[in-house]
Design a protein around this motif. Sequence first.
Motif, PDB file in Angstrom:
ATOM      1  N   TYR A 356     -41.514  78.830  66.758  1.00 21.79           N
ATOM      2  CA  TYR A 356     -41.035  77.442  66.670  1.00 21.79           C
ATOM      3  C   TYR A 356     -40.603  76.935  68.048  1.00 21.79           C
ATOM      4  O   TYR A 356     -40.915  75.793  68.437  1.00 21.79           O
ATOM      5  CB  TYR A 356     -39.872  77.353  65.691  1.00 21.79           C
ATOM      6  N   LYS A 357     -39.890  77.753  68.793  1.00 25.32           N
ATOM      7  CA  LYS A 357     -39.463  77.368  70.145  1.00 25.32           C
ATOM      8  C   LYS A 357     -40.670  77.073  71.032  1.00 25.32           C
ATOM      9  O   LYS A 357     -40.674  76.115  71.818  1.00 25.32           O
ATOM     10  CB  LYS A 357     -38.610  78.481  70.742  1.00 25.32           C
ATOM     11  N   ALA A 358     -41.703  77.900  70.906  1.00 26.16           N
ATOM     12  CA  ALA A 358     -42.921  77.681  71.689  1.00 26.16           C
ATOM     13  C   ALA A 358     -43.601  76.384  71.265  1.00 26.16           C
ATOM     14  O   ALA A 358     -44.114  75.632  72.113  1.00 26.16           O
ATOM     15  CB  ALA A 358     -43.876  78.864  71.503  1.00 26.16           C
ATOM     16  N   GLN A 359     -43.608  76.106  69.971  1.00 28.63           N
ATOM     17  CA  GLN A 359     -44.236  74.863  69.514  1.00 28.63           C
ATOM     18  C   GLN A 359     -43.467  73.645  70.007  1.00 28.63           C
ATOM     19  O   GLN A 359     -44.075  72.640  70.397  1.00 28.63           O
ATOM     20  CB  GLN A 359     -44.349  74.838  67.992  1.00 28.63           C
ATOM     21  N   GLN A 360     -42.142  73.732  70.003  1.00 24.10           N
ATOM     22  CA  GLN A 360     -41.340  72.630  70.515  1.00 24.10           C
ATOM     23  C   GLN A 360     -41.668  72.332  71.977  1.00 24.10           C
ATOM     24  O   GLN A 360     -41.816  71.171  72.379  1.00 24.10           O
ATOM     25  CB  GLN A 360     -39.852  72.971  70.375  1.00 24.10           C
ATOM     26  N   ALA A 361     -41.799  73.379  72.768  1.00 26.33           N
ATOM     27  CA  ALA A 361     -42.138  73.200  74.182  1.00 26.33           C
ATOM     28  C   ALA A 361     -43.527  72.600  74.332  1.00 26.33           C
ATOM     29  O   ALA A 361     -43.766  71.751  75.212  1.00 26.33           O
ATOM     30  CB  ALA A 361     -42.050  74.542  74.909  1.00 26.33           C
ATOM     31  N   ALA A 362     -44.449  73.033  73.491  1.00 27.07           N
ATOM     32  CA  ALA A 362     -45.817  72.523  73.564  1.00 27.07           C
ATOM     33  C   ALA A 362     -45.871  71.049  73.187  1.00 27.07           C
ATOM     34  O   ALA A 362     -46.520  70.238  73.860  1.00 27.07           O
ATOM     35  CB  ALA A 362     -46.723  73.342  72.654  1.00 27.07           C
ATOM     36  N   ILE A 363     -45.213  70.675  72.090  1.00 27.92           N
ATOM     37  CA  ILE A 363     -45.235  69.274  71.658  1.00 27.92           C
ATOM     38  C   ILE A 363     -44.638  68.367  72.734  1.00 27.92           C
ATOM     39  O   ILE A 363     -45.133  67.257  72.984  1.00 27.92           O
ATOM     40  CB  ILE A 363     -44.494  69.113  70.317  1.00 27.92           C
ATOM     41  N   ALA A 364     -43.600  68.842  73.406  1.00 27.52           N
ATOM     42  CA  ALA A 364     -42.986  68.051  74.479  1.00 27.52           C
ATOM     43  C   ALA A 364     -43.958  67.798  75.623  1.00 27.52           C
ATOM     44  O   ALA A 364     -43.813  66.812  76.366  1.00 27.52           O
ATOM     45  CB  ALA A 364     -41.736  68.763  74.997  1.00 27.52           C
ATOM     46  N   ALA A 365     -44.962  68.657  75.773  1.00 28.24           N
ATOM     47  CA  ALA A 365     -45.941  68.517  76.857  1.00 28.24           C
ATOM     48  C   ALA A 365     -47.132  67.654  76.458  1.00 28.24           C
ATOM     49  O   ALA A 365     -48.037  67.436  77.269  1.00 28.24           O
ATOM     50  CB  ALA A 365     -46.433  69.895  77.300  1.00 28.24           C
ATOM     51  N   VAL A 366     -47.150  67.166  75.214  1.00 26.57           N
ATOM     52  CA  VAL A 366     -48.239  66.284  74.762  1.00 26.57           C
ATOM     53  C   VAL A 366     -47.839  64.847  75.074  1.00 26.57           C
ATOM     54  O   VAL A 366     -47.064  64.222  74.349  1.00 26.57           O
ATOM     55  CB  VAL A 366     -48.512  66.469  73.253  1.00 26.57           C
ATOM     56  N   PRO A 368     -49.466  61.125  77.377  1.00 32.27           N
ATOM     57  CA  PRO A 368     -50.601  60.571  78.124  1.00 32.27           C
ATOM     58  C   PRO A 368     -50.477  60.874  79.605  1.00 32.27           C
ATOM     59  O   PRO A 368     -49.389  60.824  80.178  1.00 32.27           O
ATOM     60  CB  PRO A 368     -50.499  59.064  77.849  1.00 32.27           C
ATOM     61  N   GLY A 369     -51.602  61.227  80.201  1.00 32.28           N
ATOM     62  CA  GLY A 369     -51.621  61.556  81.627  1.00 32.28           C
ATOM     63  C   GLY A 369     -51.352  63.007  81.937  1.00 32.28           C
ATOM     64  O   GLY A 369     -51.592  63.456  83.059  1.00 32.28           O
ATOM     65  N   LYS A 370     -50.857  63.763  80.943  1.00 28.25           N
ATOM     66  CA  LYS A 370     -50.636  65.201  81.155  1.00 28.25           C
ATOM     67  C   LYS A 370     -51.959  65.940  80.975  1.00 28.25           C
ATOM     68  O   LYS A 370     -52.790  65.572  80.145  1.00 28.25           O
ATOM     69  CB  LYS A 370     -49.619  65.733  80.150  1.00 28.25           C
ATOM     70  N   PRO A 371     -52.176  67.029  81.714  1.00 30.22           N
ATOM     71  CA  PRO A 371     -53.389  67.809  81.512  1.00 30.22           C
ATOM     72  C   PRO A 371     -53.485  68.333  80.084  1.00 30.22           C
ATOM     73  O   PRO A 371     -52.471  68.689  79.471  1.00 30.22           O
ATOM     74  CB  PRO A 371     -53.245  68.961  82.516  1.00 30.22           C
ATOM     75  N   PHE A 372     -54.698  68.366  79.548  1.00 32.28           N
ATOM     76  CA  PHE A 372     -54.901  68.872  78.196  1.00 32.28           C
ATOM     77  C   PHE A 372     -54.344  70.281  78.060  1.00 32.28           C
ATOM     78  O   PHE A 372     -53.784  70.643  77.021  1.00 32.28           O
ATOM     79  CB  PHE A 372     -56.389  68.854  77.854  1.00 32.28           C
ATOM     80  N   LEU A 373     -54.467  71.099  79.089  1.00 29.38           N
ATOM     81  CA  LEU A 373     -54.028  72.488  79.017  1.00 29.38           C
ATOM     82  C   LEU A 373     -52.517  72.657  79.157  1.00 29.38           C
ATOM     83  O   LEU A 373     -51.999  73.755  78.939  1.00 29.38           O
ATOM     84  CB  LEU A 373     -54.727  73.314  80.093  1.00 29.38           C
ATOM     85  N   ALA A 374     -51.794  71.588  79.483  1.00 34.72           N
ATOM     86  CA  ALA A 374     -50.358  71.729  79.767  1.00 34.72           C
ATOM     87  C   ALA A 374     -49.600  72.234  78.553  1.00 34.72           C
ATOM     88  O   ALA A 374     -48.698  73.074  78.674  1.00 34.72           O
ATOM     89  CB  ALA A 374     -49.788  70.395  80.237  1.00 34.72           C
ATOM     90  N   TYR A 375     -49.959  71.757  77.358  1.00 34.44           N
ATOM     91  CA  TYR A 375     -49.179  72.174  76.197  1.00 34.44           C
ATOM     92  C   TYR A 375     -49.483  73.621  75.809  1.00 34.44           C
ATOM     93  O   TYR A 375     -48.612  74.340  75.305  1.00 34.44           O
ATOM     94  CB  TYR A 375     -49.381  71.200  75.025  1.00 34.44           C
ATOM     95  N   HIS A 376     -50.705  74.062  76.067  1.00 36.24           N
ATOM     96  CA  HIS A 376     -51.028  75.476  75.839  1.00 36.24           C
ATOM     97  C   HIS A 376     -50.224  76.364  76.782  1.00 36.24           C
ATOM     98  O   HIS A 376     -49.633  77.370  76.358  1.00 36.24           O
ATOM     99  CB  HIS A 376     -52.527  75.688  76.049  1.00 36.24           C
ATOM    100  N   ARG A 377     -50.166  75.971  78.054  1.00 37.04           N
ATOM    101  CA  ARG A 377     -49.431  76.777  79.033  1.00 37.04           C
ATOM    102  C   ARG A 377     -47.932  76.806  78.707  1.00 37.04           C
ATOM    103  O   ARG A 377     -47.277  77.844  78.867  1.00 37.04           O
ATOM    104  CB  ARG A 377     -49.671  76.224  80.435  1.00 37.04           C
ATOM    105  N   ALA A 378     -47.404  75.679  78.232  1.00 38.82           N
ATOM    106  CA  ALA A 378     -45.979  75.630  77.889  1.00 38.82           C
ATOM    107  C   ALA A 378     -45.663  76.590  76.751  1.00 38.82           C
ATOM    108  O   ALA A 378     -44.661  77.329  76.794  1.00 38.82           O
ATOM    109  CB  ALA A 378     -45.590  74.203  77.511  1.00 38.82           C
ATOM    110  N   ALA A 379     -46.520  76.601  75.721  1.00 35.90           N
ATOM    111  CA  ALA A 379     -46.290  77.491  74.584  1.00 35.90           C
ATOM    112  C   ALA A 379     -46.431  78.951  74.992  1.00 35.90           C
ATOM    113  O   ALA A 379     -45.610  79.805  74.601  1.00 35.90           O
ATOM    114  CB  ALA A 379     -47.267  77.157  73.461  1.00 35.90           C
ATOM    115  N   GLN A 380     -47.453  79.257  75.772  1.00 34.63           N
ATOM    116  CA  GLN A 380     -47.685  80.638  76.167  1.00 34.63           C
ATOM    117  C   GLN A 380     -46.519  81.188  76.997  1.00 34.63           C
ATOM    118  O   GLN A 380     -46.137  82.352  76.854  1.00 34.63           O
ATOM    119  CB  GLN A 380     -48.994  80.747  76.948  1.00 34.63           C
TER     120      GLN A 380
END
Length: 506
Positions: A356-366, A368-380
């Motif tokens: 859940y913590k990883a998902q929260q970080a990922a959603i925060a990275a979604v 406009p203008g952010k790289p598509f991969l940013a939310y994957h990297r945040a969760a990982q």
Amino acid sequence: MSEHERPQSETESTSSADAPVFTPRKNGQAQAPSEELLAWMRTGWADTEMRDLKPIEQAEYTARRRAALSARFPGERLVIPAGNLKTRSNDTEYPFRAACDYVYLSGDQTDDGCLVFEPRAEGGHDVTAYLRPRSSRENGEFWLDGHGELWSGRRESLQESAALLGLDTADVRTLPDVLRNAATAPTRIVRGHDSSLEAVLAELRGGDSATQEGRDAAAERDEELAITLHDHRLVKDEWEVAQLQQAVDSTVRGFNDVVGALPKAKATSERYIEGTFFLRARVEGNDVGYGTIAASGPNATTLHWVRNDGPVRDGELLLLDAGVETTTLYTADVTRTIPISGTFTDVQRRVYDLVYKAQQAAIAAVRPGKPFLAYHRAAQRVLAEGLVEWGLLDGPVDKVVEQGLQRRYTLHGTGHMLGLDVHDCAVSRTEVHLYGDLQPGMVLTVEPGLYFQPDDLTVPEELRGVGVRIEDDVLVTPEGNRILSAGLPRRSDEVEAWLAETLPTA
């Protein structure tokens, strides 16, 4: 199904005066019809043509999409097929689902259909939907042909389809000759859906006499058409977003259905969960958008567990990954991992809360203008930090992430595009998708997970067989994002409260 009676026949002519060839089954009961029966079957039918039809809801949007595609390929003929029925066994077919690009551009869902963009000398294209017309009452096709109206149901007439789709229409049986006789123009086709039309174009391109270089060039041109269509589909219009929200809303209700059915699932198997969700999908939509994953206990550590034949037991987790597909073919894709007994154990909660913590970080990275991969990297990174803290991986975290060591337990990416396909826009250009920036109107899944295999000796025994994934569908908005699936709880205490409210009491 009416066994041993459905005729195996083909209409050899588009003329209403020619009767279809009647070929009875080897062991069928039906006999060749008499002339008297043929004559009688031609008479006594009411006029059922539907007039004054209004265009389908998405017609204005499909027109804009066709215009955008037309502008991309001036002077070229474009062929976008719907696809054909596929045999499941003997004389039964799989349920038909039209190709996504065809649906995207037309709104039509009928088998054998094809959109043809014919270039105009003055610019732009004339677009025609080639469709199967209603089966003729004159030549007997409607009751003698295996796909006639009395066997497979009424089809819209060409005039009805033209009114509904906002397109010119023509008989698809004429299309091979239309293509052969058309003026010379570079032609592209979306491959993989209609082998007969691909064969016609191969013939026009030189067939076996063409050089390998020529065949390769044709393949590259066709691939460019497919890529362009997926590029266009990356950003959803307002109508598509509404369809996806509808799919998600039905999916939320399906998840509630499953929780209510858990006692019966415990008495049977994961199949009961799959069937419960499928009922919601068929009642409120077209189907499920993909094979439902109803994974209980250690089955949850198999990413695409679709056998769904395992036991459902108190004390274990249920990972349900499922989505309703709307009647317009847009699908949701949501996952919740729930304690079957209603309460997480300490170990289960520890794993769940990290995901859940990883998902929260990922959603925060979604955004406009952010790289598509940013939310994957945040969760990982969050998952890697937790795994290091637990002592499952040796730090520092930067080294773990750089070497990807957390992937032993995380396995997959953190999400994908969503739309007409569950993994939408899969052949779009990587520079605008995987390595591009998020744009308002994109819809994607956010779904980190942790999976500790039952036979993994690198983790404590208490973790083995525990699999957790939390997945939500997220719309990129101009201001940030909106979670389309917010109707389902995510935090562990909220999940337990949901179960307490929804689980049937003894």
